[in-house]
Design a protein around this motif. Structure first.
Motif, PDB file in Angstrom:
ATOM      1  N   GLU A  58       2.358   4.728  12.427  1.00 33.19           N
ATOM      2  CA  GLU A  58       1.667   4.153  13.841  1.00 33.19           C
ATOM      3  C   GLU A  58       0.566   5.701  14.456  1.00 33.19           C
ATOM      4  O   GLU A  58      -0.711   5.691  14.693  1.00 33.19           O
ATOM      5  CB  GLU A  58       2.194   3.830  14.911  1.00 33.19           C
ATOM      6  N   ASN A  59       1.856   6.932  14.460  1.00 34.84           N
ATOM      7  CA  ASN A  59       1.392   7.762  15.412  1.00 34.84           C
ATOM      8  C   ASN A  59       0.616   8.461  14.757  1.00 34.84           C
ATOM      9  O   ASN A  59      -0.788   8.578  14.932  1.00 34.84           O
ATOM     10  CB  ASN A  59       2.432   8.953  15.539  1.00 34.84           C
ATOM     11  N   ASN A  62      -2.640   6.712  14.614  1.00 28.92           N
ATOM     12  CA  ASN A  62      -3.539   7.014  16.294  1.00 28.92           C
ATOM     13  C   ASN A  62      -3.832   8.837  16.137  1.00 28.92           C
ATOM     14  O   ASN A  62      -4.869   8.868  16.747  1.00 28.92           O
ATOM     15  CB  ASN A  62      -2.900   6.747  17.355  1.00 28.92           C
ATOM     16  N   VAL A  63      -4.009   9.200  15.924  1.00 31.42           N
ATOM     17  CA  VAL A  63      -4.097  11.282  15.869  1.00 31.42           C
ATOM     18  C   VAL A  63      -4.618  11.535  14.913  1.00 31.42           C
ATOM     19  O   VAL A  63      -6.415  11.689  15.567  1.00 31.42           O
ATOM     20  CB  VAL A  63      -3.249  12.141  15.045  1.00 31.42           C
ATOM     21  N   SER A  65      -7.397   8.979  14.238  1.00 32.14           N
ATOM     22  CA  SER A  65      -8.559   8.207  15.066  1.00 32.14           C
ATOM     23  C   SER A  65      -9.216   8.318  16.204  1.00 32.14           C
ATOM     24  O   SER A  65     -10.271   8.525  16.191  1.00 32.14           O
ATOM     25  CB  SER A  65      -7.719   6.648  14.024  1.00 32.14           C
ATOM     26  N   GLU A  66      -8.181   8.563  16.487  1.00 33.53           N
ATOM     27  CA  GLU A  66      -8.622   8.827  18.330  1.00 33.53           C
ATOM     28  C   GLU A  66      -8.070   9.729  19.170  1.00 33.53           C
ATOM     29  O   GLU A  66      -8.350   9.790  19.964  1.00 33.53           O
ATOM     30  CB  GLU A  66      -8.012   7.460  18.991  1.00 33.53           C
ATOM     31  N   LYS A  68      -4.650  10.589  19.672  1.00 32.83           N
ATOM     32  CA  LYS A  68      -3.926   9.890  20.628  1.00 32.83           C
ATOM     33  C   LYS A  68      -1.953   9.762  19.870  1.00 32.83           C
ATOM     34  O   LYS A  68      -1.952   9.877  18.103  1.00 32.83           O
ATOM     35  CB  LYS A  68      -4.064   8.580  21.142  1.00 32.83           C
ATOM     36  N   GLY A  69      -1.423  10.521  20.653  1.00 31.72           N
ATOM     37  CA  GLY A  69      -0.248  10.045  19.962  1.00 31.72           C
ATOM     38  C   GLY A  69       0.438  11.667  19.714  1.00 31.72           C
ATOM     39  O   GLY A  69      -0.398  12.817  20.303  1.00 31.72           O
ATOM     40  N   ASP A 119      -1.733  -3.554  10.168  1.00 33.04           N
ATOM     41  CA  ASP A 119      -2.209  -2.610  10.563  1.00 33.04           C
ATOM     42  C   ASP A 119      -2.776  -1.210  10.558  1.00 33.04           C
ATOM     43  O   ASP A 119      -3.525  -1.015  10.922  1.00 33.04           O
ATOM     44  CB  ASP A 119      -1.382  -2.593  12.782  1.00 33.04           C
ATOM     45  N   VAL A 120      -1.578  -0.984   9.947  1.00 32.83           N
ATOM     46  CA  VAL A 120      -1.556   0.680   9.807  1.00 32.83           C
ATOM     47  C   VAL A 120      -2.703   0.982   8.321  1.00 32.83           C
ATOM     48  O   VAL A 120      -3.467   1.409   8.847  1.00 32.83           O
ATOM     49  CB  VAL A 120      -0.497   1.252   9.309  1.00 32.83           C
ATOM     50  N   LYS A 123      -5.953   0.267   9.921  1.00 34.50           N
ATOM     51  CA  LYS A 123      -6.750   1.659  10.817  1.00 34.50           C
ATOM     52  C   LYS A 123      -7.377   2.606   9.770  1.00 34.50           C
ATOM     53  O   LYS A 123      -7.706   3.548  10.374  1.00 34.50           O
ATOM     54  CB  LYS A 123      -5.455   1.489  12.066  1.00 34.50           C
ATOM     55  N   ASN A 246      -7.523  15.290  16.099  1.00 37.51           N
ATOM     56  CA  ASN A 246      -7.183  15.183  15.314  1.00 37.51           C
ATOM     57  C   ASN A 246      -6.299  15.333  14.218  1.00 37.51           C
ATOM     58  O   ASN A 246      -6.647  15.320  12.187  1.00 37.51           O
ATOM     59  CB  ASN A 246      -8.389  14.332  14.158  1.00 37.51           C
TER      60      ASN A 246
END
Length: 319
Positions: A58-59, A62-63, A65-66, A68-69, A119-120, A123, A246
């Motif tokens: 998930e981390n 998120n990195v 893609s967005e 974040k993390g 979800d992973v 995404k 990213n």
């Protein structure tokens, strides 16, 4: 004695695998391991998706893609703690997210974990449809994936002598780091940031303690200094990642961190300060620390690894 309609996996009874040591990340990347490790679906049929693995995925998603993390993630455990297995899983998932679909079809993982897996997959698939997510693997036990001054990687007209030269080479920009590679001097954080900028990238590092320790203990001042420069390079790399969007580093270390941050190295590395220095260097940034496998996950992990089919009805009767 087994009771009920249970079926042990064929590879568990395969005598040819009895002397086979644990798989290496580099062996999977180069295709030199057994099919149960190199084939993503076969691998996940035998692999429990742990809580730490879901958090890690998930981390990373998120990195890339967005942005974040955590940009730096440390897998900390001693030998046999699941570090390499987790990194192999990560490599397969980023390369082929759909390989995780086999996890959705079994009963071992709780539904909440399956939702996290789903979800992973969705995404990561979406990100990869929009842009390339590149993976660079460094395995310190394999010279092809971790060149050094004594085992350089020969590529056409040039040789790669360092880990930073190897990363530049993997990105098709060796010339940008040629002077750093040939002098064995690590580039500064801004040089590294310029090299890695404007791309979605996951850097996976395993067996780096072995790599550094073997060079540091060599009876050669040049190699000893290079080993120290590798530690410095990872410190500079983590600093550079803070300025990028990213790019994420996932690195395994044979250490344990206490709640107070005290570092304990695995016994075979306690004779020198190199591994401790590396852990401290990486720890200077806000790195996430993950323990690959929790004690309560071991029974389910073994069940998935050993059995192809389990008689759940009979298991409930004898529970």
């Amino acid at each position: 004695m087994l009771s009920g309609n249970n079926r042990v996996r064929d590879d568990v009874l395969d005598a040819s695998l009895d002397e086979h040591v644990a798989p290496s990340l580099g062996g999977v990347v180069t295709g030199n391991e057994h099919k149960i490790y190199t084939d993503p679906e076969e691998f996940f049929r035998r692999t429990l998706i742990t809580e730490s693995m879901i958090n890690l995925l998930e981390n990373i998603v998120n990195v890339v893609s967005e942005g974040k993390g955590n940009k730096v993630i440390v897998l900390s455990a001693f030998f046999g703690g699941g570090k390499t297995h987790t990194l192999i899983a990560l490599y397969h998932i980023i390369s082929n997210p759909d390989a995780l679909n086999v996890v959705m079809q079994r009963r071992a993982e709780p539904e909440s974990d399956k939702k996290g897996v789903k979800d992973v997959i969705e995404k990561l698939r979406k990100v990869k449809d929009e842009d390339e997510v590149k993976i660079i693997v460094i395995d310190g036990s394999l010279s092809a994936l971790s060149p050094s001054p004594i085992n350089p990687l020969k590529v056409g007209a040039y040789e790669v002598n360092t880990l930073w030269g190897y990363i530049a080479h993997a990105l098709g920009r060796y010339d940008d780091f040629k002077k750093f590679d040939q002098t064995l001097a690590p580039p500064q954080a801004d040089n590294i940031a310029n090299l890695l900028s404007n791309r979605r990238l996951v850097i996976i590092v395993d067996e780096i303690a072995h790599y550094i320790e073997s060079l540091y203990n060599a009876n050669d001042v040049k190699l000893k200094n290079y080993a120290k420069n590798v530690v410095l390079f990872f410190q500079l790399l983590t600093q550079a990642l803070a300025a990028l969007t990213n790019v994420v580093l996932v690195i395994s270390l044979p250490v344990r961190f206490s709640r107070e941050g005290v570092i304990e190295a695995q016994s075979i590395y306690k004779g020198s300060d190199v591994v401790h220095s590396l852990a401290e260097a990486i720890g200077r940034v806000s790195a996430a620390r993950l323990e690959p496998v929790k004690p309560n996950e071991i029974p389910v992990l073994l069940r998935i690894r050993l059995f192809d089919e389990i008689d759940h009805a009979r298991a409930k009767e004898v529970a």
